[in-house]
Scaffold this active site. Sequence first.
Site: not given
Ligand code: BGC
Length: 938
Positions: A546-548, A555, A607, A819, A840
């Site tokens: 996706r747009d990410e 993660d 994180w 995910e 994911h």
């Molecule tokens: C990502 C995640 C990430 C999370 C945290 C998501 O958009 O895909 O895997 O850790 O945002 O906000």
Amino acid sequence: MTTSLERSSVEGEPHYRASVDGILRFEQLQPTLRTRLGGGGEGDGDGLSAGITVVGTARPRLSWRYASAEPGWRQRGVELELTRADGFRTGIHLAGDEQALVAWPFGPLTSRERVAVRMRACAEVAGEASDATGATAGHAHGGSKAVAVADSAWSAPAYVEAALLEPGDWSAQWITPATGGGIFDPAPVLGTRFDVSDGLVDARLRITALGIFEARINGALVSEDHFAPGWSSYDHRLRYQNYDVTALLQPGENDLEALLGNGWYRGRIASFSLHRGHPYGEKLALLAQLELTFADGRRETIGSDGGWSAGGSRVLANDFYDGQTTDLHLPVRPARDGAVTVVPSPGVELVAPVAPAVRETQTVPAVSTTLTASGRLLVDFGQNVVGWVRLRVRGEAGQRVSVRHAEVLENGELSLRPLRSAKVTDTYILAGTGDAGAAWDAAGGVAGVAGAAGAAGVASVAAELGELLEPNLVFHGFRYIDIDGLNAAEDPATELLSVEAVVLGSDLERTGWFETSSVELNQLHQNVVWGMRGNFLDVPTDCPQRDERLGWTGDIQVFAPTATSLFDVSGFLSSWLADLAADQLPDGTVPAVIPRVFLEEKPLAGWGDAAVIVPWALYEAYGDRAILERQYPSMTRWHDRVTADTTDNLWLGGDQLGDWLDPLAPPDAPAKAQADPDVVASAYYARSIDLLARVAAVLGRHDEAERYERLATGIRAAFNREFVSPEGIVRSDCQTVYALAIRWRLITDADVLALAGQRLRELVDERNFTVATGFLGTPVILDALLDAGQLDAAYAMVLGHEHPSWLYSVDLGATTVWERWDSLLPDGSVNPGEMTSFNHYAFGAVADWMHRVIGGLTPTSPGYRDVSIAPRLGGDLTSASISHLSPFGLIAADWCLNGGVFALALTVPVGVTAAVTLPSGEHHRVTHGEHVFTCDVP
Ligand code: BGC
């Protein structure tokens, strides 16, 4: 008395020599200089110039493995021999049993220097000692005792070449097209023509870009790498590639050019609204330096400069999120009739890669091709992959064919909604002449196919072969594609001649394998591996479709131990950690994604802790102390930043992501987990400080280690005081908070800990062994159950099928890890939440538990020097096998249960000691060799 001399002379060769085979490797390699040989066009590049490791350091570390050795054999030293290009040789003897990441014992390498290194071992056998390191095995050192000569044969030489180690080694200039080359213009090509005189012996191309590049010499691709130089923290560090291009050059005139794509530098991934708000830069640019060495010792350098030329290309548009548009009418090698402009150097550090580049690692054939209700051709590859699609089609000049990509179907059509704004469409405008036209064009239109066969020949080859459609500057995550623009309804086969999925990813060495008697568990494991392959694409990403597609720190923090057990990620993650340190904010905050793209950052528990936890995972897997040393300042800065936000040793009130994607959180509010964010944040604070204390101890910083230990003790005390009741109830009373508190020993009172364990069991029972944890609870829930003496519950959970569970997704046909626990809802529809990727890796962190508990293999000292082999039986599993290519070699444990008898076959490589615990409770300690154990199981 048998002396070594007698052994040697009786058997012709020293007895042990044949059985020990040193396999020498250099650290964190860019595997070898690679190039396509043969000078042909695309696709005929068989044969790689392998064998030379390029390093960006003057002192590469050395590791070696022994293929096998006699029982009782033990390395007590090695002899290393270095040969320089001029034939000068030097040798050195190192005492000790180190085999992994040994410091460079010779003088530093200089830029471009190539040397050969070989090694052999000197060893003792079953208590007998030998100092024999020479080829003559006749001296019995160490007194009159009988000694066996245990020196190994010399290893084959390993070649290492230093890349450019000083900024002054670069004479090339950064260039960009003088006109065109904008974001809405065709992808630019920059290049030069030059003469090569006779006597060329070596040619190296050092090349990088602002953007991504695809370089060709005389029309042939210089390597199989894609998307080089990859994504690093472009504001600070930029990688450059080193290619051996000797075989691509010819005496006389030559042509060097590079196509530039937007990649991560420019386009939507860099300027996504949430992100920096702007791309890294407006202009793509190239830096290329071709270094030629001739037989007479002469050196010539052809560097990019203002004399190079620029042109457009067939790639009309390219964006990682949206896809690529290619006009096949236009020449493969366009005229470069424009000028270039020299631009200032970006002023960042240029670094040689320490990990393999992105490459094609596999192709996957289509399993079905059907027609959708909307009239598109739908192709199913049967596997969710990351890469692109290679098709061969027959069509008319000017016909537009477009390919869209998706992970799942809804109502028989591609489900595009989970991709959010990403258009994921590759479009081609057909030439109508087939590849014959392209070949003619590539050959300059003179001596190609058309030259030989004439226009009629072109037409007939076109009809026969069709045209090859394949992008080169984008990637997608997909299992399905649909194709528009072919006359699908009539007879697809007349227009679609072939189709296959091309799998792309960082070309990491596989190091871990696992299988059990459960077909579903095996599928889950395969899904984890596929998820990793797709998301380890130059940086560790959250998702590939996706747009990410960003390097989310949380993660990889949870997945790192699994990653190290499946592939060699030492260089890959080491490079990413260098970016993490470079991108850390002045106040120590670790950005949520690395390389950094967000404008605003705040400390996020679980994180930001990647700064400490990921280097520790690398240390545990590879025994790499230097990574701890290098990252230590980053770790302490993170810790200082978090500490500034704490109150009485607790991390309270932060704006946290928490136990992200808890299955009980509302689909549109993934951060609204059951677990209290303060409990989770404080638990992570304790965990990171605890690890930091261990890191400081490893580094010999004893005062700091003590200080961090005291702090960790203080945090645990505060945690108990604030969050844990005397009855063992942890605030917010859900699986995740118990899992964290139990697994990380946050509950200090043994009785309270036992009560908390019971409570966790009750919670798990109440939910019928389904999972109720998100990103942060999931990696520890099964271990916590085990620690609480609830192995049966852990097994019931991992083997459960009811939603939410790992096998729920397997039952619904998942081929990668999702995910969300329910990315697909039980009725097969797609979860309506925003975060609905089908690839994911976070929940795949369970594979680490499967390896350690079901397979039974756990490293107990850094780098697998010592391991525990202790499979825990459970569920209805009757067999499991695990193997791991450790720094010392392959460790393999294979167990089965048959009629109440447990049997274990174990392979231990030279240098590793295994402590074996059988289900009967029996213990054994073994070193290298093949071992078999059996016991009765009631
Ligand atoms: C990502 C995640 C990430 C999370 C945290 C998501 O958009 O895909 O895997 O850790 O945002 O906000």
